[in-house]
Motif scaffolding. Structure first.
Motif, PDB file in Angstrom:
ATOM      1  N   LEU A 186       0.859  -0.837  -0.027  1.00  0.00           N
ATOM      2  CA  LEU A 186      -0.166   0.030   0.353  1.00  0.00           C
ATOM      3  C   LEU A 186       0.905   0.532  -0.129  1.00  0.00           C
ATOM      4  O   LEU A 186       0.455   2.245  -0.669  1.00  0.00           O
ATOM      5  N   GLY A 187       1.900   1.170   0.638  1.00  0.00           N
ATOM      6  CA  GLY A 187       2.805   2.472   0.700  1.00  0.00           C
ATOM      7  C   GLY A 187       3.687   2.554  -0.533  1.00  0.00           C
ATOM      8  O   GLY A 187       3.199   3.964  -1.338  1.00  0.00           O
ATOM      9  N   ALA A 188       3.898   1.701  -0.929  1.00  0.00           N
ATOM     10  CA  ALA A 188       4.081   1.502  -2.155  1.00  0.00           C
ATOM     11  C   ALA A 188       2.996   2.393  -3.507  1.00  0.00           C
ATOM     12  O   ALA A 188       3.384   3.452  -4.134  1.00  0.00           O
ATOM     13  N   LEU A 189       2.190   2.054  -3.778  1.00  0.00           N
ATOM     14  CA  LEU A 189       1.621   2.142  -4.538  1.00  0.00           C
ATOM     15  C   LEU A 189       0.459   4.271  -4.183  1.00  0.00           C
ATOM     16  O   LEU A 189       1.064   4.173  -5.413  1.00  0.00           O
ATOM     17  N   ILE A 190       0.939   4.191  -3.149  1.00  0.00           N
ATOM     18  CA  ILE A 190       0.620   5.292  -2.987  1.00  0.00           C
ATOM     19  C   ILE A 190       1.672   6.576  -3.281  1.00  0.00           C
ATOM     20  O   ILE A 190       1.943   7.303  -3.523  1.00  0.00           O
ATOM     21  N   GLU A 191       2.976   6.175  -3.023  1.00  0.00           N
ATOM     22  CA  GLU A 191       4.394   6.380  -4.125  1.00  0.00           C
ATOM     23  C   GLU A 191       4.331   6.725  -5.198  1.00  0.00           C
ATOM     24  O   GLU A 191       4.411   7.528  -5.400  1.00  0.00           O
ATOM     25  N   CYS A 192       3.085   5.842  -5.570  1.00  0.00           N
ATOM     26  CA  CYS A 192       2.854   5.899  -7.098  1.00  0.00           C
ATOM     27  C   CYS A 192       2.104   6.879  -7.940  1.00  0.00           C
ATOM     28  O   CYS A 192       2.668   7.454  -8.415  1.00  0.00           O
ATOM     29  N   LEU A 193       1.489   6.738  -7.039  1.00  0.00           N
ATOM     30  CA  LEU A 193       0.289   7.918  -7.134  1.00  0.00           C
ATOM     31  C   LEU A 193       0.739   8.924  -6.893  1.00  0.00           C
ATOM     32  O   LEU A 193       0.616   9.973  -7.149  1.00  0.00           O
ATOM     33  N   ARG A 194       1.111   9.452  -5.993  1.00  0.00           N
ATOM     34  CA  ARG A 194       1.944  10.623  -5.153  1.00  0.00           C
ATOM     35  C   ARG A 194       3.082  10.962  -6.222  1.00  0.00           C
ATOM     36  O   ARG A 194       3.006  12.265  -6.802  1.00  0.00           O
ATOM     37  N   LEU A 195       3.715  10.285  -7.136  1.00  0.00           N
ATOM     38  CA  LEU A 195       4.965  10.747  -7.782  1.00  0.00           C
ATOM     39  C   LEU A 195       4.307  11.295  -9.316  1.00  0.00           C
ATOM     40  O   LEU A 195       4.745  11.883 -10.388  1.00  0.00           O
ATOM     41  N   THR A 196       3.010  10.832  -9.879  1.00  0.00           N
ATOM     42  CA  THR A 196       1.943  10.842 -10.945  1.00  0.00           C
ATOM     43  C   THR A 196       1.202  11.577 -10.811  1.00  0.00           C
ATOM     44  O   THR A 196       0.851  12.317 -11.396  1.00  0.00           O
ATOM     45  N   GLY A 197       1.834  12.335  -9.671  1.00  0.00           N
ATOM     46  CA  GLY A 197       0.823  13.749  -9.263  1.00  0.00           C
ATOM     47  C   GLY A 197      -0.838  13.863  -8.571  1.00  0.00           C
ATOM     48  O   GLY A 197      -1.715  14.177  -9.132  1.00  0.00           O
ATOM     49  N   GLN A 198      -1.404  12.817  -8.435  1.00  0.00           N
ATOM     50  CA  GLN A 198      -2.808  11.814  -8.129  1.00  0.00           C
ATOM     51  C   GLN A 198      -2.694  12.954  -6.423  1.00  0.00           C
ATOM     52  O   GLN A 198      -3.599  12.514  -6.266  1.00  0.00           O
ATOM     53  N   VAL A 199      -1.687  13.241  -5.793  1.00  0.00           N
ATOM     54  CA  VAL A 199      -1.920  13.400  -4.343  1.00  0.00           C
ATOM     55  C   VAL A 199      -1.387  15.107  -4.558  1.00  0.00           C
ATOM     56  O   VAL A 199      -0.542  15.640  -5.324  1.00  0.00           O
TER      57      VAL A 199
END
Length: 418
Positions: free
Chosen positions: A265-278
């Motif tokens: 889940l942390g890796a998924l949130i990190e990917c969403l953060r890097l793609t500008g979705q956070v």
């Protein structure tokens, strides 16, 4: 003037005549000179004569040159010397003379202690404002840096979703389609875009923005990205509601048991953060250094450090907030029955379980969609900015309930609404 002085003039007239000549030549006689001359001569007649001369000079401000010459007074018999008594002019002169101020021998700090105290308070307040302003400025600078580094912003995400209108099932089918091509674990961003266009049945619009998002993910030396996290980053293109998009994201990222561990889940949130979705403001944190030994907050006199959140830190913050909202405080008084709506807001999701050994909040495991949605839409993660919309809906609901309560039970002073 030709007669000798001792014949018709006594010593009193000799002393007063220059005073009278001098006083009649001016508009206002100097009272201090009069008092000084009167004080030097010990005699009541001289003091009275000087007072009369001063009053006469003030009554006639201008005189001619002929009037300056005064006729000689008649001869007066010599009188025995009377004992000297203090005249009224002497008393007035002595009482009205200013007394010199006594010097203050106290130190300068003691003499100005009140002013120094207020100056210190105002200076400390101004310094704390300057320090807090620098902390906020450092936070804004980091937010601007992250915003420039993001591949897309929130407006571009909305435009990509509206332009392409991809079905949710087409996004779900990306993983098996890539597996059939022999790319079940890793694939290049170009291959992911081509497979997505094949699943959607039409070419994507603004495809360069989608490729830019995929290249922002952690890549291997050969330029490939992880398939599941990359497909999860493309779930924002779904034309369904938020719950449908989050359900598809959970199905793609979950393992074979249907759950997500803290690492995944942390890796998924990190990917969403890097793609500008956070949102960028959720990725920046100002570290609170607490208070010093005197109980004074260090943020008042020290610039607080600012750092960028990672995906694991965002997950830990979200899980801690959910756990603290679900558990009531220990010192809270006993209350009545809880409303179902309030209980639903503060209740901990059933699918959010903790290790039986009492692991910390960051080690909790997400086992169902409801718990996953609670984490992703929390105010700490706030995927796609949904936490702002949720907060706005809650404010509108609260305001509507307050208005309804106001209409049902108006205040006592509004008697016309009873």
């Amino acid at each position: 003037a030709s007669q000798p002085i001792g014949t018709h003039w006594d010593r009193h007239a000799m002393l007063v005549r220059p005073l009278r000549l001098r006083c009649t030549a001016r508009v206002q006689p100097p009272p201090r000179l009069t008092r000084l001359l009167c004080a030097r001569v010990n005699g009541n007649d001289l003091a009275k004569y000087a007072t009369q001369a001063a009053s006469a000079a003030s009554a006639t401000p201008t005189t001619s040159a002929a009037s300056v010459a005064m006729p000689a007074p008649p001869a007066m018999p010599a009188a025995p010397a009377a004992p000297a008594t203090p005249s009224s002019a002497d008393v007035v002169g002595e009482s009205s003379s200013p007394t010199p101020p006594t010097p203050d021998d106290r130190p300068w700090i003691v003499r100005h202690k009140v002013g120094l105290f207020f100056a210190s308070v105002i200076g400390a307040w101004i310094y704390s404002l300057v320090v807090q302003n620098r902390s906020r400025r450092a936070e804004d600078e980091l937010e601007d840096l992250l915003a420039d580094r993001m591949p897309v912003n929130s407006d571009e995400l909305l435009e990509l979703r509206a332009y392409n209108d991809v079905d949710t099932d087409a996004i779900k089918s990306l993983v098996p389609r890539l597996a059939r091509r022999g790319c079940a674990l890793r694939a290049t961003p170009a291959l992911l875009v081509s497979v997505l266009e094949e699943a959607a049945g039409r070419p994507l619009r603004e495809v360069y923005a989608v490729e830019r998002m995929l290249t922002a993910l952690p890549t291997a030396p050969d330029g490939t990205v992880e398939v599941r996290t990359a497909v999860g980053a493309l779930c924002f293109l779904s034309n369904g509601p938020v719950a449908e998009r989050l359900s598809a994201l959970f199905e793609i990222a979950a393992d074979t048991t249907g759950s997500l561990g803290p690492a995944e889940l942390g890796a998924l949130i990190e990917c969403l953060r890097l793609t500008g979705q956070v949102p960028v403001e959720k990725q920046v944190s100002v570290d609170d250094e607490g208070k010093n030994e005197l109980g004074i907050a260090r943020a008042w006199y020290r610039v607080q450090p600012v750092h960028e959140f990672s995906g694991a830190e965002l997950l830990s913050e979200a899980l801690a907030a959910i756990a603290s909202a679900a558990s009531p405080p220990a010192h809270a008084p006993e209350a009545g029955p809880v409303e179902p709506a309030a209980e639903a807001e503060t209740a901990k999701p059933e699918g959010l379980v903790v290790d039986p050994l009492g692991a910390p909040a960051s080690q909790e495991e997400v086992r169902d969609v409801e718990a996953f949605m609670a984490v992703m839409t929390s105010s700490q993660v706030c995927i796609w900015g949904e936490c702002f919309l949720i907060a706005e809906r809650r404010r509108a609901q609260k305001k509507r309930e307050e208005n309804e309560e106001y209409e049902r039970n108006p205040p006592s002073w509004q008697f016309w609404k009873w």
